[in-house]
Design an enzyme around this catalytic site. Structure first.
Site, PDB file in Angstrom:
ATOM      1  N   TRP A 195      -2.925   7.395  -0.458  1.00 28.06           N
ATOM      2  CA  TRP A 195      -2.677   6.630   0.778  1.00 28.06           C
ATOM      3  C   TRP A 195      -2.095   7.533   1.858  1.00 28.06           C
ATOM      4  O   TRP A 195      -2.444   7.413   3.032  1.00 28.06           O
ATOM      5  CB  TRP A 195      -1.786   5.429   0.505  1.00 28.06           C
ATOM      6  CG  TRP A 195      -2.420   4.465  -0.449  1.00 28.06           C
ATOM      7  CD1 TRP A 195      -1.983   4.122  -1.690  1.00 28.06           C
ATOM      8  CD2 TRP A 195      -3.642   3.729  -0.256  1.00 28.06           C
ATOM      9  NE1 TRP A 195      -2.848   3.228  -2.271  1.00 28.06           N
ATOM     10  CE2 TRP A 195      -3.867   2.965  -1.421  1.00 28.06           C
ATOM     11  CE3 TRP A 195      -4.570   3.643   0.789  1.00 28.06           C
ATOM     12  CZ2 TRP A 195      -4.977   2.139  -1.569  1.00 28.06           C
ATOM     13  CZ3 TRP A 195      -5.677   2.815   0.649  1.00 28.06           C
ATOM     14  CH2 TRP A 195      -5.873   2.066  -0.521  1.00 28.06           C
TER      15      TRP A 195
ATOM     16  N   ASP B  36       4.968   3.641   5.111  1.00 25.43           N
ATOM     17  CA  ASP B  36       4.040   2.724   4.456  1.00 25.43           C
ATOM     18  C   ASP B  36       4.746   2.141   3.230  1.00 25.43           C
ATOM     19  O   ASP B  36       4.954   2.832   2.238  1.00 25.43           O
ATOM     20  CB  ASP B  36       2.776   3.496   4.043  1.00 25.43           C
ATOM     21  CG  ASP B  36       1.750   2.622   3.325  1.00 25.43           C
ATOM     22  OD1 ASP B  36       2.028   1.435   3.084  1.00 25.43           O
ATOM     23  OD2 ASP B  36       0.662   3.159   3.006  1.00 25.43           O
TER      24      ASP B  36
ATOM     25  N   LYS C  72       0.222  -6.660  -2.014  1.00 23.51           N
ATOM     26  CA  LYS C  72       0.853  -6.069  -3.197  1.00 23.51           C
ATOM     27  C   LYS C  72       2.089  -6.875  -3.616  1.00 23.51           C
ATOM     28  O   LYS C  72       2.266  -7.166  -4.780  1.00 23.51           O
ATOM     29  CB  LYS C  72       1.254  -4.616  -2.935  1.00 23.51           C
ATOM     30  CG  LYS C  72       0.131  -3.733  -2.375  1.00 23.51           C
ATOM     31  CD  LYS C  72      -0.853  -3.300  -3.440  1.00 23.51           C
ATOM     32  CE  LYS C  72      -2.141  -2.699  -2.898  1.00 23.51           C
ATOM     33  NZ  LYS C  72      -2.020  -1.654  -1.893  1.00 23.51           N
TER      34      LYS C  72
HETATM   35  C1  LIG Z   1      -2.948  -0.794  -1.066  1.00 25.92           C
HETATM   36  C2  LIG Z   1      -2.272   0.191  -0.221  1.00 25.92           C
HETATM   37  C3  LIG Z   1      -2.766   0.536   1.052  1.00 25.92           C
HETATM   38  C4  LIG Z   1      -4.054  -0.042   1.620  1.00 25.92           C
HETATM   39  O1  LIG Z   1      -3.825  -1.317   2.090  1.00 25.92           O
HETATM   40  P1  LIG Z   1      -4.974  -2.146   2.811  1.00 25.92           P
HETATM   41  O2  LIG Z   1      -4.202  -3.354   3.232  1.00 25.92           O
HETATM   42  O3  LIG Z   1      -6.032  -2.412   1.806  1.00 25.92           O
HETATM   43  O4  LIG Z   1      -5.473  -1.367   3.958  1.00 25.92           O
HETATM   44  C5  LIG Z   1      -2.072   1.453   1.796  1.00 25.92           C
HETATM   45  N1  LIG Z   1      -0.940   2.010   1.332  1.00 25.92           N
HETATM   46  C6  LIG Z   1      -0.437   1.712   0.114  1.00 25.92           C
HETATM   47  C7  LIG Z   1       0.818   2.374  -0.345  1.00 25.92           C
HETATM   48  C8  LIG Z   1      -1.089   0.795  -0.696  1.00 25.92           C
HETATM   49  O5  LIG Z   1      -0.604   0.494  -1.909  1.00 25.92           O
END
Ligand SMILES: *Cc1c(COP(=O)(O)O)cnc(C)c1O
Length: 356
Positions: free
Chosen positions: A101, A168, A192
């Protein structure tokens, strides 16, 4: 048969939340209509947006210097929106590369300014969080990924710098208390630890905005969404509603401090099994182990099929690891009961009883 949902995302949500959400699909707020078919301008939905923002502020102790937004496009859209809105064309943003990511965030940010990757754990297949790096004091921001969903590592400390973090937190938001004042921006896809896919939570310090010269398309400008209270266009009503219900649930359970306690206890149970069971070994460096995504391998890889079948027989689903790490990954987000983690450890013990 009861299922224990270890999927990494979309992921487990509290049963109570599902029950309330399913009711709202038939009759929302006693309107005699489904939440899926009402106006996002109705007072009933405006109240949901308001409560979702208020709960975010309350649970994470966020003051008025920050805006709280519910956007679309997933965390992946924040990879470019963050840089587009915050980073001047001649400015430099720093990134720490801790996994797939982070790599994607770096790639997208490069469209907008100078990107300096301060450290990477790629050479160790991202089994750790790099620690020894210096953050240049004139960097616009330092981008971090607090929890690396795929590789099972997590930040348990924060770099010592005045440079604001852009973080993030897709896979560990609301899993523990954080000092929001260290962060310029936090973003998280809901799917998540918060709600269904479709909503993206963005927390942003307002004074960081309006400093870049470039033209920003209206929909990609945070200022648009701040001015319109996350309702410039049609917001993803249902994902926001379910996220709001999840936050109510977190609050009713004692807030993020209580989540953190439970998460430590659950992860401890599973890591103790991995460390004591001769058939298993963890993949992440011990001090960087994630409390959300527990990654591990079999010491006898030939037992993989049997182990997954035994998991399935006990209702444990979603345990197969991501292809880039192999082995297994048990995602044990806030909504995962300790009982379910216990079931998984018992399967691991049963495998050892047969083969160790
Ligand atoms: C799943 C995830 C993403 C991607 O998220 P989307 O909403 O599918 O764009 C980005 N960063 C992390 C840490 C993730 O676990």
């Amino acid at each position: 048969m009861k299922k224990h949902n270890f999927y990494a995302g979309p992921a487990i949500l509290p049963r109570e939340v599902m029950r309330q959400a399913s009711k709202a699909c038939i009759n929302f707020a006693d309107m005699g209509l489904s939440i899926l078919e009402i106006s996002h301008r109705s007072p009933q939905f405006a109240a949901v947006l308001e409560e979702a923002e208020a709960l975010t502020r309350e649970l994470l102790d966020i003051n008025d210097d920050y805006a709280v937004l519910f956007l679309t496009g997933g965390a992946s859209s924040q990879f470019y929106m963050a840089a587009m809105n915050l980073l001047a064309a001649d400015g430099t943003a720093c990134y720490v590369d801790t996994g797939a990511w982070s790599t994607k965030a770096i790639k997208e940010a490069k469209h907008f300014g100078n990107i300096e990757v301060l450290a990477s754990s790629k050479d160790k297949n991202y089994n750790n969080i790099p620690k020894r790096y210096k953050v240049p004091a004139d960097a616009t921001y330092l981008h971090l990924t607090s929890n690396n969903t795929i590789f099972g590592t997590q930040h348990h400390w924060w770099p010592d710098t005045e440079v604001p973090f852009v973080c993030d937190m897709s896979s560990d938001i609301f899993s523990r208390p954080i000092d929001v004042s260290r962060f310029g921006m936090i973003y998280a896809g809901a799917q998540k630890n918060l709600g269904p896919a479709g909503a993206t939570l963005v927390i942003i310090r307002k004074d960081l905005l309006g400093k870049v010269e470039r033209e920003i398309p209206t929909m990609l400008d945070y200022k648009t969404h701040i001015a319109k209270g996350s309702a410039f266009n049609t917001p993803p009503a249902f994902p926001i509603y379910v996220s709001m219900l999840t936050m109510r649930w977190i609050k009713s359970k004692g807030g993020v401090a209580e989540m953190a306690k439970k998460n430590k206890s659950k992860a401890g149970l599973l890591y103790r099994e991995i460390d004591s069971n001769p058939l298993f070994v963890g993949t992440a460096a011990k001090k960087d182990r994630s409390l959300m995504n527990v990654t591990f391998l079999l010491t006898k890889p030939e037992l993989e099929k049997e182990f997954l079948e035994m998991c399935a027989a006990e209702g444990c689903v979603g345990v197969k690891g991501h292809r880039s790490v192999g082995g297994f990954r048990a995602s044990i987000y806030n909504a995962m009961p300790r009982k379910s983690v216990k079931v998984l450890t018992e399967v691991m013990q049963a495998l050892a009883a047969k083969h160790a």
